[in-house]
Design a protein around this motif. Structure first.
Motif, PDB file in Angstrom:
ATOM      1  N   ALA A   1      -0.456 -13.838  18.122  1.00  0.00           N
ATOM      2  CA  ALA A   1       0.752 -13.559  17.347  1.00  0.00           C
ATOM      3  C   ALA A   1       1.847 -13.044  18.265  1.00  0.00           C
ATOM      4  O   ALA A   1       1.599 -12.645  19.401  1.00  0.00           O
ATOM      5  N   ASP A   2       3.076 -13.037  17.763  1.00  0.00           N
ATOM      6  CA  ASP A   2       4.188 -12.433  18.479  1.00  0.00           C
ATOM      7  C   ASP A   2       4.111 -10.925  18.203  1.00  0.00           C
ATOM      8  O   ASP A   2       4.392 -10.479  17.079  1.00  0.00           O
ATOM      9  N   PRO A   3       3.723 -10.101  19.190  1.00  0.00           N
ATOM     10  CA  PRO A   3       3.500  -8.673  18.926  1.00  0.00           C
ATOM     11  C   PRO A   3       4.745  -7.948  18.418  1.00  0.00           C
ATOM     12  O   PRO A   3       4.643  -7.107  17.519  1.00  0.00           O
ATOM     13  N   VAL A   4       5.891  -8.285  18.988  1.00  0.00           N
ATOM     14  CA  VAL A   4       7.129  -7.607  18.575  1.00  0.00           C
ATOM     15  C   VAL A   4       7.469  -7.968  17.133  1.00  0.00           C
ATOM     16  O   VAL A   4       7.858  -7.105  16.332  1.00  0.00           O
ATOM     17  N   ASP A   5       7.313  -9.246  16.787  1.00  0.00           N
ATOM     18  CA  ASP A   5       7.608  -9.686  15.420  1.00  0.00           C
ATOM     19  C   ASP A   5       6.668  -9.017  14.427  1.00  0.00           C
ATOM     20  O   ASP A   5       7.096  -8.543  13.376  1.00  0.00           O
ATOM     21  N   LEU A   6       5.383  -8.968  14.761  1.00  0.00           N
ATOM     22  CA  LEU A   6       4.423  -8.382  13.827  1.00  0.00           C
ATOM     23  C   LEU A   6       4.651  -6.873  13.680  1.00  0.00           C
ATOM     24  O   LEU A   6       4.508  -6.311  12.581  1.00  0.00           O
ATOM     25  N   ALA A   7       5.005  -6.208  14.773  1.00  0.00           N
ATOM     26  CA  ALA A   7       5.315  -4.781  14.685  1.00  0.00           C
ATOM     27  C   ALA A   7       6.532  -4.560  13.781  1.00  0.00           C
ATOM     28  O   ALA A   7       6.566  -3.613  12.974  1.00  0.00           O
ATOM     29  N   ALA A   8       7.527  -5.452  13.887  1.00  0.00           N
ATOM     30  CA  ALA A   8       8.715  -5.339  13.036  1.00  0.00           C
ATOM     31  C   ALA A   8       8.350  -5.543  11.568  1.00  0.00           C
ATOM     32  O   ALA A   8       8.907  -4.885  10.675  1.00  0.00           O
ATOM     33  N   ARG A   9       7.419  -6.447  11.303  1.00  0.00           N
ATOM     34  CA  ARG A   9       7.011  -6.700   9.914  1.00  0.00           C
ATOM     35  C   ARG A   9       6.289  -5.477   9.330  1.00  0.00           C
ATOM     36  O   ARG A   9       6.470  -5.141   8.155  1.00  0.00           O
ATOM     37  N   ILE A  10       5.472  -4.814  10.144  1.00  0.00           N
ATOM     38  CA  ILE A  10       4.774  -3.628   9.646  1.00  0.00           C
ATOM     39  C   ILE A  10       5.779  -2.495   9.418  1.00  0.00           C
ATOM     40  O   ILE A  10       5.689  -1.756   8.426  1.00  0.00           O
ATOM     41  N   ASP A  11       6.757  -2.370  10.299  1.00  0.00           N
ATOM     42  CA  ASP A  11       7.797  -1.359  10.089  1.00  0.00           C
ATOM     43  C   ASP A  11       8.559  -1.655   8.795  1.00  0.00           C
ATOM     44  O   ASP A  11       8.872  -0.744   8.008  1.00  0.00           O
ATOM     45  N   ALA A  12       8.863  -2.935   8.564  1.00  0.00           N
ATOM     46  CA  ALA A  12       9.561  -3.317   7.326  1.00  0.00           C
ATOM     47  C   ALA A  12       8.702  -3.006   6.103  1.00  0.00           C
ATOM     48  O   ALA A  12       9.209  -2.558   5.067  1.00  0.00           O
ATOM     49  N   MET A  13       7.389  -3.241   6.217  1.00  0.00           N
ATOM     50  CA  MET A  13       6.473  -2.938   5.111  1.00  0.00           C
ATOM     51  C   MET A  13       6.480  -1.447   4.813  1.00  0.00           C
ATOM     52  O   MET A  13       6.554  -1.032   3.648  1.00  0.00           O
ATOM     53  N   LEU A  14       6.418  -0.635   5.886  1.00  0.00           N
ATOM     54  CA  LEU A  14       6.429   0.814   5.689  1.00  0.00           C
ATOM     55  C   LEU A  14       7.745   1.269   5.062  1.00  0.00           C
ATOM     56  O   LEU A  14       7.766   2.151   4.197  1.00  0.00           O
ATOM     57  N   THR A  15       8.838   0.647   5.492  1.00  0.00           N
ATOM     58  CA  THR A  15      10.155   1.003   4.951  1.00  0.00           C
ATOM     59  C   THR A  15      10.256   0.661   3.470  1.00  0.00           C
ATOM     60  O   THR A  15      10.855   1.405   2.688  1.00  0.00           O
ATOM     61  N   SER A  16       9.656  -0.466   3.094  1.00  0.00           N
ATOM     62  CA  SER A  16       9.706  -0.875   1.680  1.00  0.00           C
ATOM     63  C   SER A  16       8.851   0.018   0.790  1.00  0.00           C
ATOM     64  O   SER A  16       9.075   0.109  -0.421  1.00  0.00           O
ATOM     65  N   GLY A  17       7.854   0.671   1.402  1.00  0.00           N
ATOM     66  CA  GLY A  17       6.943   1.505   0.617  1.00  0.00           C
ATOM     67  C   GLY A  17       5.895   0.720  -0.135  1.00  0.00           C
ATOM     68  O   GLY A  17       5.138   1.272  -0.933  1.00  0.00           O
ATOM     69  N   ILE A  18       5.841  -0.598   0.115  1.00  0.00           N
ATOM     70  CA  ILE A  18       4.860  -1.455  -0.569  1.00  0.00           C
ATOM     71  C   ILE A  18       3.787  -1.865   0.438  1.00  0.00           C
ATOM     72  O   ILE A  18       3.994  -2.742   1.272  1.00  0.00           O
ATOM     73  N   GLY A  19       2.653  -1.197   0.370  1.00  0.00           N
ATOM     74  CA  GLY A  19       1.570  -1.479   1.291  1.00  0.00           C
ATOM     75  C   GLY A  19       0.489  -2.323   0.647  1.00  0.00           C
ATOM     76  O   GLY A  19       0.741  -3.098  -0.278  1.00  0.00           O
ATOM     77  N   ASP A  20      -0.737  -2.138   1.114  1.00  0.00           N
ATOM     78  CA  ASP A  20      -1.846  -2.941   0.582  1.00  0.00           C
ATOM     79  C   ASP A  20      -2.515  -2.270  -0.614  1.00  0.00           C
ATOM     80  O   ASP A  20      -3.506  -2.762  -1.137  1.00  0.00           O
ATOM     81  N   GLY A  21      -2.007  -1.126  -1.031  1.00  0.00           N
ATOM     82  CA  GLY A  21      -2.490  -0.529  -2.266  1.00  0.00           C
ATOM     83  C   GLY A  21      -3.547   0.533  -2.110  1.00  0.00           C
ATOM     84  O   GLY A  21      -3.981   1.123  -3.103  1.00  0.00           O
ATOM     85  N   TRP A  22      -3.986   0.790  -0.890  1.00  0.00           N
ATOM     86  CA  TRP A  22      -5.001   1.828  -0.750  1.00  0.00           C
ATOM     87  C   TRP A  22      -4.907   2.439   0.646  1.00  0.00           C
ATOM     88  O   TRP A  22      -4.312   1.873   1.549  1.00  0.00           O
ATOM     89  N   ARG A  23      -5.506   3.631   0.791  1.00  0.00           N
ATOM     90  CA  ARG A  23      -5.652   4.289   2.082  1.00  0.00           C
ATOM     91  C   ARG A  23      -6.765   5.300   1.973  1.00  0.00           C
ATOM     92  O   ARG A  23      -7.150   5.704   0.858  1.00  0.00           O
ATOM     93  N   SER A  24      -7.278   5.711   3.098  1.00  0.00           N
ATOM     94  CA  SER A  24      -8.299   6.747   3.096  1.00  0.00           C
ATOM     95  C   SER A  24      -7.695   8.071   2.617  1.00  0.00           C
ATOM     96  O   SER A  24      -6.573   8.428   3.005  1.00  0.00           O
TER      97      SER A  24
END
Length: 445
Positions: free
Chosen positions: A306-329
């Motif tokens: 994968a493109d590491p920079v692009d994927l890191a940006a997507r995870i940052d965008a996900m965190l910013t949106s507040g919409i994750g995968d629905g669970w965490r420890s």
């Protein structure tokens, strides 16, 4: 081959792009169109929706798997609304990779002095524009007088404009407000203004077109006013080439786009996958350092995939949106705090994870996974870091697998089992080692 469609300005024709296309080299198959009522096309009175429908028919007939659109002045309004329909999953516009706007009319009503509008409408009072008025129009829209025979060609194109097309644009189309339909677009866009343009100069482009594009930049061409393709063709060609070439390079494979543009895929699914393929919106949770650490983490757990920079940006965008995968420890903080704390602790544990050698990164991650890493001074303890690392791996994999480019790479076609009709095609053959004809993607290119 990828295609590049060109939409001209009011009173022009496909010929306005001749020198620009010469300067593009082998960028793609260049298709310069005569808008209805201009150039060699018959006069027509189409509103903006009609013009976009007409363009949809042109693109659909060409069946490009990857394409870009260059819109000049009135052509720019059509280009932006075509991009909006591509965003919304319109089958005819699937595969749009890039937009370039030149002195473009915006989705909003075009700024124009009413006295000048009335004067230009009046030029066609007798059914045809006179040579003097045509010359006045060309000269008023250039920074300096065009050289011959270019000026004569531009004037001749104005003279052969259809009355209904000319007056329809000025009286109605340029006033139509499509801002809500255009909304926010994720397709990469280049917005170009003439340094000496008036109503549609740099300020208007920044105010009226830029807000509709999430991934866009504005360039100003010096020594040009409104008729950019005539005035500075080499500069315009260079800007188009520099913008469209990387967009084509990251376009989805042609067979995958062909499947995406088929009746096996619903409009909604097509829209979702189109949006996922675009660059993510800006993230605001991670610092530049944390994003660099995350890119290093992606590079280590998905080497070469994968493109590491692009994927890191997507995870940052996900965190910013507040919409994750629905669970965490339950032992970890909320997602945004958990990721920033995890990345900071990882960076500290590795003594600079982003800059570490691959072998050192792997040793560090193994120590986290087996709980032996010394996280003293970090935000998370060894057990929390082990849990966070497991969640980070899962999120990286989730983001990567959701990308259309990954689906194309691994041959996933599960999204193409039913279009918009009541009958969903599904799969007919489900036995092991069997494949249906439509799944042979190479045959769809």
């Amino acid at each position: 081959m990828a295609q590049v469609y060109f939409l001209h300005a009011l009173g022009a024709s496909a010929r306005e792009w001749d020198e620009v296309i010469t300067g593009l080299g082998d960028l793609g198959d260049c298709v310069a169109l005569d808008l209805p009522g201009f150039g060699d096309s018959a006069d027509a009175d189409l509103d903006v929706a009609g013009l976009v429908d007409w363009f949809a028919a042109q693109v659909s007939a060409g069946q490009p798997q990857s394409w870009a659109v260059i819109g000049h002045s009135m052509g720019g309004k059509i280009a932006t609304l075509a991009a909006a329909r591509a965003r919304d999953g319109d089958l005819d516009f699937a595969g749009l990779a890039a937009v370039v706007l030149l002195a473009a009319s915006p989705p909003a009503p075009e700024p124009m002095a009413e006295e000048r509008r009335a004067e230009m409408i009046g030029w066609f009072a007798d059914g045809r524009i006179g040579a003097d008025e045509a010359a006045m129009f060309v000269d008023a829209n250039t920074a300096r007088r065009l050289p011959e025979p270019l000026r004569a060609q531009a004037i001749a194109d104005v003279e052969r404009s259809g009355r209904r097309a000319w007056t329809g644009w000025l009286e109605r189309d340029s006033r139509e407000d499509w801002q809500a339909s255009a909304g926010m677009l994720s397709v990469p866009a280049l917005i170009v203004a003439g340094g000496e343009d008036g109503d549609l100069g740099k300020d208007a482009q920044r105010r009226l077109n830029l807000p509709h594009y999430r991934d866009a930049r504005v360039e100003v061409v010096a020594g040009a006013a409104h008729l950019l393709p005539y005035e500075q063709p080499a500069a315009v060609a260079a800007l188009i080439r520099d913008h469209v070439t990387p967009a084509f390079a990251r376009a989805l494979p042609a067979p995958f786009v062909a499947l995406l543009a088929s009746d096996r895929v619903s409009r909604r699914t097509r829209a979702v996958l189109t949006e996922r393929h675009a660059a993510p919106p800006p993230g605001k949770v991670l610092s530049p350092r944390q994003r660099a650490v995350l890119a290093g983490l992606v590079e280590t757990v998905l080497p070469g995939a994968a493109d590491p920079v692009d994927l890191a940006a997507r995870i940052d965008a996900m965190l910013t949106s507040g919409i994750g995968d629905g669970w965490r420890s339950a032992e970890l903080p909320a997602d945004a705090e958990g990721w920033t704390s995890g990345l900071d602790t990882l960076d500290r544990l590795a003594g600079g994870f982003a800059d570490a050698a691959p072998a050192d990164r792997e040793r560090c991650l193994r120590s986290i996974a087996d709980g032996t890493g010394d996280t003293k001074g970090g935000d998370l303890d060894p057990r929390q870091m082990r849990l966070w690392f497991a969640e980070a791996r899962a999120e990286i994999a989730r983001q990567w697998m959701a990308l259309p480019a990954t689906m194309a790479r691994i041959g996933y076609d599960g999204f193409a089992v039913g279009g918009d009709g009541p009958h969903k095609q599904g799969y007919r053959l489900t036995a092991a080692d069997t494949i249906e004809d439509w799944q042979r993607l190479e045959a769809r290119a």
